[in-house]
Design a protein around this motif. Structure first.
Motif, mmCIF file in Angstrom:
data_model
loop_
_atom_site.group_PDB
_atom_site.id
_atom_site.type_symbol
_atom_site.label_atom_id
_atom_site.label_comp_id
_atom_site.label_asym_id
_atom_site.label_seq_id
_atom_site.Cartn_x
_atom_site.Cartn_y
_atom_site.Cartn_z
ATOM 1 N N SER A 140 0.830 -1.214 0.000
ATOM 2 C CA SER A 140 0.000 0.000 0.000
ATOM 3 C C SER A 140 0.862 1.260 0.000
ATOM 4 N N TYR A 144 -1.145 3.140 -3.027
ATOM 5 C CA TYR A 144 -2.151 3.498 -2.031
ATOM 6 C C TYR A 144 -3.487 3.874 -2.670
ATOM 7 N N GLN A 147 -5.396 1.024 -4.471
ATOM 8 C CA GLN A 147 -6.091 0.150 -3.531
ATOM 9 C C GLN A 147 -7.296 0.853 -2.905
ATOM 10 N N ASP A 158 -1.044 -10.712 -1.216
ATOM 11 C CA ASP A 158 -1.138 -10.636 0.243
ATOM 12 C C ASP A 158 -2.611 -10.746 0.595
ATOM 13 N N GLU A 159 -2.916 -11.587 1.607
ATOM 14 C CA GLU A 159 -4.329 -11.823 1.934
ATOM 15 C C GLU A 159 -5.028 -10.561 2.451
ATOM 16 N N ASP A 160 -4.242 -9.580 2.934
ATOM 17 C CA ASP A 160 -4.865 -8.369 3.470
ATOM 18 C C ASP A 160 -5.340 -7.403 2.387
ATOM 19 N N GLU A 217 9.033 -4.514 2.489
ATOM 20 C CA GLU A 217 8.187 -3.563 3.191
ATOM 21 C C GLU A 217 9.003 -2.657 4.111
#
Lengths: 556, 334
Positions: A140, A144, A147, A158-160, A217
């Motif tokens: 993100s 950003y 998304q 990524d599952e998030d 990250e």
């Protein structure tokens, strides 16, 4: 040998003096050219921060967007000097009844800086690229706004990451791209105007196809094309000539084949001056020709000295929040209302905010669709406040009140002064205020996690939709406010998913009424941020969204 | 001599390890944590939690420290949040500007401070002495940013003699070989660049020089006065040695010992002092970048720069010790 060295200081002194003299002469000679009589004189504008990337998609920061808006254009944009959405690269557009299909009619004869023509294929190539990004691009940090607006990617790593809201982009004909999304959302059409979605030429996309965001990250390295001028081509009135990172300087050149009015300046230079006072002094000394984020206290002196300091329309709101879980007295509506009546907001507007500020009656400025004229208002009435507190059994109420110690924000100049007024008003009706200050770095996490029972905060909007304001706070449980009102949360989601403009606007008005009835916080003010220009500049129309189009500006 | 240097270099290791531990502890105590620094204010709790996991912030502290140490040993100081570029690269890009500024300030301070301090001592009790001592007191007491403002308002805004901001005038094209504008200009023969860069160095250089200049004047004066009282000076004078030989060979050389130490330490502090001076003059060096980083909560930049500046400071100290030992052989023997 020693004798020689004893003369050194004197020799050095002499050398330094003569260098200073040479330098002075030169400084004067370089400054003689100032004044802008010559059309080829570069226009120098100081921003508060450096730009972070040449590709606006990779960031969420306003200083980068200031640069990128001059170079890349979006399908839709906001009207010059206003917040209405109008055609950008698409002259006009339609949405299907259910709001999932967006058909854009592109302008004819639009060229990218590298000569590629703008067509539907080029538009789709951009959207498909974003949708298919992988690896570090999916953080993100680096996508950003994609998304926030379009959800996830073709293959989420990524599952998030939420599911993608983007389905496809098809070229219906040469100049008609059709973008399909999964469901209606009031983020559109505003989403298509965000600077992050500035279009790049197909040749650019081909050249950068193999470049990746590397690292992990918190420690990413952005791809080379986004750091070194020479690759990226948009359709805007300016091209990127150079990005000199050790000077914090981006040089833009007028694009002569621009489809619209050509830019007024041949060369525009954006430089970073983080310090507010240093920006003002650089303008006064003639080193720059304009700067942004003028301190409210500087507006009048600058105007008196002959500078132009246009004020933007307001597009922000400052509020005093109640965190209902952090102090149980605040869970009582009567107490919240009493505290609202105790605060003299007009005095804050008159004495602290820049000219043009106004008392806010709800959680967004009146320039947005959905603003309601019928909300319950809470006039300054200390006697009533005292009575209501007594009724609620809170004559001896004590509350912690937080404010940030080290920042000014466009919606909140001088937080300490604002706090002082509010605190004095609250004390006047018998409330004991315990002041708590944090530095901004600490302030946001603490208020976000609900540690402060009462505090000051605000918001500047991204695009013209009420959801961009009230949805941010009241679309679900939010630890910043600490209350649950399922009816309100559901109504908020329902409103934002309604594709009918008139119905949605009415729903937002109703929501604003509802919010001000339950009073999760007290909106205090909406205030206009200013921007300054030298006398010899014809400034661009100033934008409430701080999206000035500098091609409109020129030398007088 | 070599043994002395090796010993001093080895002593650096525990100092630097201690420094890294301090920095790590500071990082742990950061308000809010990196998840607030890295993501925009309106990011969701879920986004923050996922970032904490991917940053390894749920690992035990020792594991986190070792990986922190491993990264800095590899020269990886993280990535700036605001610019997205590696911190080390940001530092290397901006260091030449700050270095030029610090060197200009030190040159001004030494070139003016040493002769002035020496003269004040030699003419003790005269008007010159009072002016030097009084002036240096004002220099020490005046905050650098205040002096910077005054210089700027008077010489840049009112008189227009010097530029008020930046390191080079906007749009001036130059060949960038090493990042050092003055040196590059001299090497390529771009005299306009040299002159422009020097013009931009004058006001911030003067502002930054004020404190070291004042300290050097006072230290030189005190030190020279002390040495003048020494028996060996009296002896040398009595023996009929040439006055200048006594002053330079005996007085200045011995008086220089504490002054050299001070100059070394002052050079280190110039890098810290540059934070305010650079932001006042919008001088694009590490100082104004750190200032901006504090505004933007750019923690990787802050920690990286603290580490670098502290290391520079430690190495300057080493150089001071070595030059001290060259000036005074007794130091080596200890």
């Amino acid at each position: 040998m020693l004798r020689k060295s004893s003369r050194k200081p004197i020799a050095l002194l002499a050398a330094a003096t003569s260098l200073a003299l040479v330098a002075t002469a030169c400084a004067e000679s370089t400054r003689e050219g100032g004044g802008g009589a010559d059309a080829s004189e570069p226009f120098v504008f100081a921003a508060a921060g450096s730009i972070s990337t040449l590709d606006p998609f990779l960031t969420s920061d306003g200083e980068t967007y200031r640069y990128s808006r001059q170079v890349f254009e979006t399908l839709l944009r906001h009207e010059s000097g206003g917040s209405e959405i109008v055609g950008g690269l698409a002259e006009d557009w339609e949405q299907s009844e259910d709001g999932t299909e967006w058909t854009f009619h592109l302008r004819e004869n639009v060229q990218f800086h590298d000569g590629d023509p703008l067509d539907a294929e080029a538009v789709c190539a951009n959207f498909d690229r974003w949708h298919n990004l992988t690896g570090g691009y999916q953080s993100s940090n680096n996508s950003y706004y994609w998304q926030s607006v379009f959800g996830g990617f073709a293959e989420n790593e990524d599952e998030d990451i939420p599911d993608s809201r983007y389905v496809s982009c098809e070229a219906q004909d040469e100049l008609t791209p059709v973008i399909t999304i999964t469901e209606y959302s009031s983020i559109f059409p505003g989403g298509f105007s965000l600077a992050a979605f500035g279009l790049m030429s197909p040749s650019t996309l081909e050249a950068i196809a193999d470049q990746e965001v590397t690292g992990e990250e918190g420690n990413f390295t952005l791809p080379e094309y986004s750091q070194v001028a020479g690759t990226v081509a948009g359709t805007g009135p300016f091209t990127v000539e150079e990005w000199d990172q050790d000077q914090d300087e981006v040089t833009l050149q007028r694009f002569d084949d621009y489809w619209g009015e050509p830019a007024g300046f041949e060369t525009m230079i954006l430089r970073a001056i983080p310090d507010e006072t240093a920006r003002r002094q650089a303008l006064e000394a003639g080193d720059i020709h304009g700067y942004d984020l003028v301190a409210p206290a500087d507006v009048e002196p600058l105007e008196a000295a002959g500078f132009q300091v246009p004020t933007r329309d307001v597009f922000n709101v400052l509020y005093m929040a109640y965190q209902q879980e952090a102090n149980e007295a605040l869970a009582d509506l009567e107490v919240r209302q009493a505290l609202a009546h105790a605060v003299d907001r007009q005095r804050i507007v008159d004495t602290i905010l820049p000219a043009g500020g106004e008392v806010a009656t709800q959680f967004h400025p009146d320039t947005l669709d959905g603003w309601s004229p019928d909300v319950q208002t809470y006039d300054y009435d200390p006697e009533l406040a005292e009575e209501m507190l007594a009724d609620a059994g809170q004559e001896d109420l004590t509350v912690e009140f937080c404010y940030p110690s080290d920042v000014t924000r466009p919606y909140m100049p001088a937080p300490r002064d604002i706090f002082d007024v509010i605190s004095a008003d609250l004390e006047a009706v018998g409330v004991t205020v315990e002041p708590v200050t944090y530095e901004w770095a600490d302030y946001i996490p603490r208020t976000n996690s609900g540690e402060c029972p009462m505090y000051l905060l605000g918001w500047t909007g991204d695009y013209n939709d009420a959801y961009n304001f009230i949805g941010t706070w009241f679309s679900g449980y939010n630890s910043e406010f600490g209350f649950r009102d399922e009816d309100l949360f559901e109504a908020m989601e329902e409103a934002s998913g309604n594709p009918d403009d008139a119905e949605r606007t009415a729903a937002y008005q109703e929501l604003n009424n509802q919010i001000m009835d339950i009073l999760p916080g007290l909106p205090i003010s909406s205030s206009p941020p200013s921007i300054a220009f030298a006398e010899n500049v014809n400034p661009p129309a100033v934008s409430p969204l701080t999206q000035e189009n500098f091609s409109e500006a020129s030398w007088k | 001599m070599l043994r002395f240097i090796v010993r001093r270099v080895l002593q650096l290791i525990p100092t630097l390890v201690g420094l890294s531990i301090l920095l790590f502890v500071w990082l742990q105590r950061l308000p809010g944590g990196p998840e607030y620094a890295l993501l925009p204010d309106d990011a969701t709790d879920q986004q923050r939690a996922s970032l904490r996991r991917s940053l390894g912030l749920d690992e035990p502290l020792t594991v986190q420290y070792l990986s922190f140490l491993r990264r800095i040993l590899q020269g990886d100081l993280g990535t700036s949040i605001t610019t997205g570029r590696p911190v080390l690269e940001e530092f290397l890009t901006r260091f030449p500007a700050t270095f030029e500024l610090a060197v200009s300030a030190m040159l001004i301070a030494v070139a003016v401070g040493l002769p002035l301090g020496y003269l004040a001592a030699r003419r003790r009790g005269t008007v010159l002495d009072f002016a030097a001592v009084g002036g240096s007191l004002v220099g020490i007491c005046t905050p650098v940013f205040f002096l910077a403002f005054i210089l700027k308002v008077v010489f840049a805004e009112r008189l227009g003699m010097f530029p008020s901001a930046f390191r080079l005038s906007p749009g001036l094209s130059r060949t960038n070989l090493s990042g050092f504008a003055v040196l590059d200009g001299l090497r390529t023969g771009e005299w306009d660049v040299v002159a422009d860069a020097l013009a931009h160095l004058v006001l911030p250089g003067l502002a930054l020089a004020s404190i070291p200049l004042a300290v050097i004047v006072r230290m030189t004066r005190a030190s020279v006065l002390e040495v003048l009282e020494e028996d060996y000076v009296r002896t040398a004078d009595a023996k009929g040695l040439h006055r200048n030989t006594v002053r330079t060979r005996h007085v200045m050389r011995n008086a220089m010992l504490p002054v050299v130490t001070a100059i070394g330490l002052l050079t280190g502090s110039l890098f810290a002092g540059a934070v305010l001076t650079e932001s006042v003059f919008a001088f694009p060096g590490i100082g104004s970048f750190i200032y901006a980083a504090t505004q933007d909560r750019d923690y990787p930049v802050l920690t990286g720069f603290i580490l670098i500046i502290a290391t520079v400071y430690v190495f300057i100290n080493l150089l001071v010790d070595i030059s001290y030992s060259l000036l005074d052989p007794r130091v080596r023997a200890q």
